[in-house]
Write an enzyme that holds these catalytic residues in place. Structure first.
Site, PDB file in Angstrom:
ATOM      1  N   SER A  26       0.809  -1.201  -0.207  1.00  0.00           N
ATOM      2  CA  SER A  26      -0.026  -0.043   0.176  1.00  0.00           C
ATOM      3  C   SER A  26       0.900   1.231   0.027  1.00  0.00           C
ATOM      4  O   SER A  26       2.072   1.012   0.242  1.00  0.00           O
ATOM      5  CB  SER A  26      -0.913  -0.120   1.269  1.00  0.00           C
ATOM      6  OG  SER A  26      -0.066   0.211   2.323  1.00  0.00           O
ATOM      7  N   ARG A  33       9.209   1.247   3.088  1.00  0.00           N
ATOM      8  CA  ARG A  33      10.382   0.427   2.008  1.00  0.00           C
ATOM      9  C   ARG A  33      11.351   1.610   1.633  1.00  0.00           C
ATOM     10  O   ARG A  33      12.492   1.470   1.829  1.00  0.00           O
ATOM     11  CB  ARG A  33       9.531  -0.329   1.001  1.00  0.00           C
ATOM     12  CG  ARG A  33       8.788  -1.303   1.711  1.00  0.00           C
ATOM     13  CD  ARG A  33       9.646  -2.743   1.810  1.00  0.00           C
ATOM     14  NE  ARG A  33       8.616  -3.687   2.156  1.00  0.00           N
ATOM     15  CZ  ARG A  33       7.531  -4.039   3.179  1.00  0.00           C
ATOM     16  NH1 ARG A  33       8.035  -3.412   4.360  1.00  0.00           N
ATOM     17  NH2 ARG A  33       6.889  -4.910   3.459  1.00  0.00           N
ATOM     18  N   LYS A  97      -4.030  -6.410  -5.584  1.00  0.00           N
ATOM     19  CA  LYS A  97      -4.652  -6.517  -4.068  1.00  0.00           C
ATOM     20  C   LYS A  97      -5.920  -5.577  -4.120  1.00  0.00           C
ATOM     21  O   LYS A  97      -6.130  -4.390  -4.537  1.00  0.00           O
ATOM     22  CB  LYS A  97      -3.590  -5.804  -3.445  1.00  0.00           C
ATOM     23  CG  LYS A  97      -4.117  -5.604  -1.763  1.00  0.00           C
ATOM     24  CD  LYS A  97      -2.794  -4.411  -1.430  1.00  0.00           C
ATOM     25  CE  LYS A  97      -3.405  -3.518  -0.176  1.00  0.00           C
ATOM     26  NZ  LYS A  97      -3.067  -4.050   1.034  1.00  0.00           N
ATOM     27  N   GLU A 177      -5.929 -14.894   2.054  1.00  0.00           N
ATOM     28  CA  GLU A 177      -4.816 -14.755   2.744  1.00  0.00           C
ATOM     29  C   GLU A 177      -5.342 -14.582   4.414  1.00  0.00           C
ATOM     30  O   GLU A 177      -5.465 -13.332   4.657  1.00  0.00           O
ATOM     31  CB  GLU A 177      -4.109 -13.738   2.477  1.00  0.00           C
ATOM     32  CG  GLU A 177      -2.883 -13.477   3.221  1.00  0.00           C
ATOM     33  CD  GLU A 177      -1.741 -12.212   2.938  1.00  0.00           C
ATOM     34  OE1 GLU A 177      -0.810 -12.016   3.365  1.00  0.00           O
ATOM     35  OE2 GLU A 177      -2.208 -11.672   1.594  1.00  0.00           O
ATOM     36  N   LYS A 219      -3.287 -18.458   0.894  1.00  0.00           N
ATOM     37  CA  LYS A 219      -1.872 -17.707   1.280  1.00  0.00           C
ATOM     38  C   LYS A 219      -1.940 -17.842   2.746  1.00  0.00           C
ATOM     39  O   LYS A 219      -2.297 -16.697   3.292  1.00  0.00           O
ATOM     40  CB  LYS A 219      -1.641 -16.329   0.607  1.00  0.00           C
ATOM     41  CG  LYS A 219      -0.589 -15.850   0.864  1.00  0.00           C
ATOM     42  CD  LYS A 219      -0.377 -14.233   0.269  1.00  0.00           C
ATOM     43  CE  LYS A 219       0.811 -13.724   0.769  1.00  0.00           C
ATOM     44  NZ  LYS A 219       1.378 -12.432  -0.265  1.00  0.00           N
ATOM     45  N   GLY A 262       5.814 -13.499   6.158  1.00  0.00           N
ATOM     46  CA  GLY A 262       5.559 -12.844   7.714  1.00  0.00           C
ATOM     47  C   GLY A 262       6.647 -12.202   8.425  1.00  0.00           C
ATOM     48  O   GLY A 262       6.684 -12.407   9.471  1.00  0.00           O
ATOM     49  N   GLY A 263       7.588 -11.607   7.595  1.00  0.00           N
ATOM     50  CA  GLY A 263       8.557 -10.882   8.514  1.00  0.00           C
ATOM     51  C   GLY A 263       9.758 -12.044   8.761  1.00  0.00           C
ATOM     52  O   GLY A 263      10.889 -11.306   9.616  1.00  0.00           O
ATOM     53  N   ARG A 292       8.683  -8.707   0.979  1.00  0.00           N
ATOM     54  CA  ARG A 292       9.877  -8.502   1.504  1.00  0.00           C
ATOM     55  C   ARG A 292      10.890  -9.569   0.931  1.00  0.00           C
ATOM     56  O   ARG A 292      12.024  -9.033   0.956  1.00  0.00           O
ATOM     57  CB  ARG A 292       9.611  -7.957   2.932  1.00  0.00           C
ATOM     58  CG  ARG A 292      10.625  -7.001   3.605  1.00  0.00           C
ATOM     59  CD  ARG A 292      10.720  -7.173   4.837  1.00  0.00           C
ATOM     60  NE  ARG A 292      10.812  -8.615   5.524  1.00  0.00           N
ATOM     61  CZ  ARG A 292      12.072  -9.310   5.282  1.00  0.00           C
ATOM     62  NH1 ARG A 292      12.941  -8.788   4.780  1.00  0.00           N
ATOM     63  NH2 ARG A 292      11.768 -10.625   5.588  1.00  0.00           N
TER      64      ARG A 292
END
Length: 339
Positions: A26, A33, A97, A177, A219, A262-263, A292
Site C-alpha cells: 500500500s 520501504r 490487491k 490470505e 496464502k 510474514g517478517g 519483502r
C-alpha cells in the site's frame, strides 16, 4: 466455462518451481520501504522501483504471477507498455490487491477486520478490464493472551469468503490470505492452535458461500514461533507443524498454497518452504507469495540510483531463483553464497 478459466489460471499460478511476487505494498507500506533506503515515496520513484522488478530478465522462469497495488496496475513501464501487458508478454500473470486494509474491529478494537467489500464488484470489473486475472485479500489475526476472539476469527473468515465469491463471479482467481501474525511471544504450539481455528473457520465460510475451491489459492502464514518467543522452533519443526495443520484443514481440491513470509528473514522463509517440499508430496502444490523476502536485497542494492538497477535486478533474480528451487524441494544454503 467460467469455472474452467478460474481452474486454469489457478493451476498456471502454481506451475512447478514458480511462485508469486507480492509487489502490492500500500502507499503507506511502500513509503516505509523507500524511507529505509533514503528515497522519497513519489509516484515516479514507486514506478521506477516496480519497473526495475518487472523488467528483470529471466525472472519469469521462477515467477508465475505478480500482485500489483491499484496504482501500479494502471502505471506503465519506462518504454510506455502498461505493466499488466509487460508482465503478460513475459508469461507472468498480473494480479491485484483489492482489500482496503485492516481497521479496528467494532466491539473489540484491539483486533482488526479487513475492509473493502463495498463497491468491490464494480472495482473487480475495472481490474479485470485492466488485465488482472487474480486478486488478493488479507485478513489479520493477532495472537495475545486473550486474542484472537472467536468473533474476530469469524468476521475475517466471512469477509474473505465474500471477497472470494465476488472474485470468482468476475472471472478472477481469489488468493485467500488469513494471516496469523508472528509478532508476539507465543510458542509454535499456540500458533498452530490459532492457525488451525482460523483455517477451520475460513473453509467453513468458503463452503457456505459456494466458492469453487479448485479456482482459488490459499496464502497462509507458516506455523512458527512468535518473534518475541525465547524458544524459536527450528526449520524442520516449523515445516512439520505447518504441514500437520494444513493437512488437517485444507481440502485437497485447493490446487495450491502460496505462503507469506510474514517478517521472516529472506533465507529462513526459503529454507522453511524447501523443508516442507522435501517432506514428500502433499495434496496441494506448495510455493511462495513473498513480498519483502523477495525484494529486500534488491531494494538495498538499488537505493534509488539508476546506475544500481543491474545489481538490484541480480539480487532480485537470485531470491526468485532460490525460492523457485525451494518450491521444488531443491534448495540448499550453498546457493546463498553463489553469485
Amino acid at each position: 466455462m467460467q469455472h474452467q478459466v478460474l481452474i486454469n489460471t489457478a493451476r498456471s499460478l502454481m506451475a512447478p518451481g514458480k511462485g508469486i511476487l507480492a509487489a502490492d505494498e500500500s502507499t503507506g507500506t511502500i513509503k516505509k520501504r523507500l524511507d529505509s533506503i533514503g528515497v522519497e515515496s513519489t509516484e515516479q520513484n514507486r514506478q521506477a522501483y516496480r519497473n526495475l522488478l518487472f523488467t528483470t530478465a529471466g525472472a519469469e522462469e521462477f515467477i508465475s504471477g505478480v500482485i500489483l497495488f491499484q496504482e501500479t496496475l494502471f502505471q506503465k513501464a519506462d518504454d510506455g507498455t502498461p505493466f499488466p501487458d509487460l508482465l503478460t508478454d513475459k508469461g507472468i500473470i498480473p494480479g491485484i490487491k483489492v482489500d482496503m486494509g485492516a481497521k479496528p474491529l467494532a466491539g473489540s478494537p484491539e483486533e482488526k477486520v479487513t475492509e473493502g467489500l463495498d463497491g468491490l464488484r464494480e472495482r473487480l470489473s475495472d481490474y479485470a478490464a485492466a488485465g488482472a486475472r487474480f486478486a488478493k485479500w488479507r485478513g489479520v489475526i493477532d495472537i495475545a493472551e486473550d486474542r484472537p476472539t472467536d468473533y474476530c476469527i469469524h468476521v475475517n473468515a466471512h469477509a474473505l469468503a465474500r471477497y472470494a465469491a465476488l472474485c470468482q463471479e468476475a472471472g478472477i482467481v481469489p488468493i485467500v490470505e488469513p494471516e496469523v501474525l508472528m509478532d508476539g511471544a507465543n510458542s509454535i504450539e499456540r500458533c498452530e492452535q490459532v492457525t488451525d481455528a482460523v483455517l477451520d473457520a475460513v473453509f467453513t465460510e468458503l463452503k457456505r458461500q459456494n466458492v469453487l475451491l479448485e479456482g482459488m489459492l490459499l496464502k497462509p502464514n507458516m506455523v512458527i514461533s512468535g518473534k518475541q518467543c525465547p524458544q524459536q522452533a527450528g526449520v524442520e519443526e516449523v515445516a512439520r507443524a505447518t504441514l500437520r495443520c494444513l493437512n488437517r484443514r485444507v481440502p485437497a481440491a485447493v490446487p495450491g498454497i502460496v505462503f507469506l513470509s510474514g517478517g521472516q528473514s529472506d533465507e529462513l522463509a526459503t529454507a522453511h518452504l524447501d523443508a516442507m517440499n522435501r517432506m514428500g508430496p502433499q495434496p496441494w502444490a506448495l510455493s511462495f507469495s513473498y513480498g519483502r523476502a523477495l525484494q529486500a536485497p534488491a531494494l538495498q542494492a538499488w537505493r534509488g540510483q539508476a546506475d544500481n538497477v543491474p545489481a538490484a535486478q541480480q539480487a532480485f533474480l537470485k531470491r526468485a531463483r532460490n525460492n523457485g528451487a525451494a518450491a521444488r524441494g531443491e534448495y540448499n544454503a550453498d546457493m546463498e553464497s553463489a553469485a
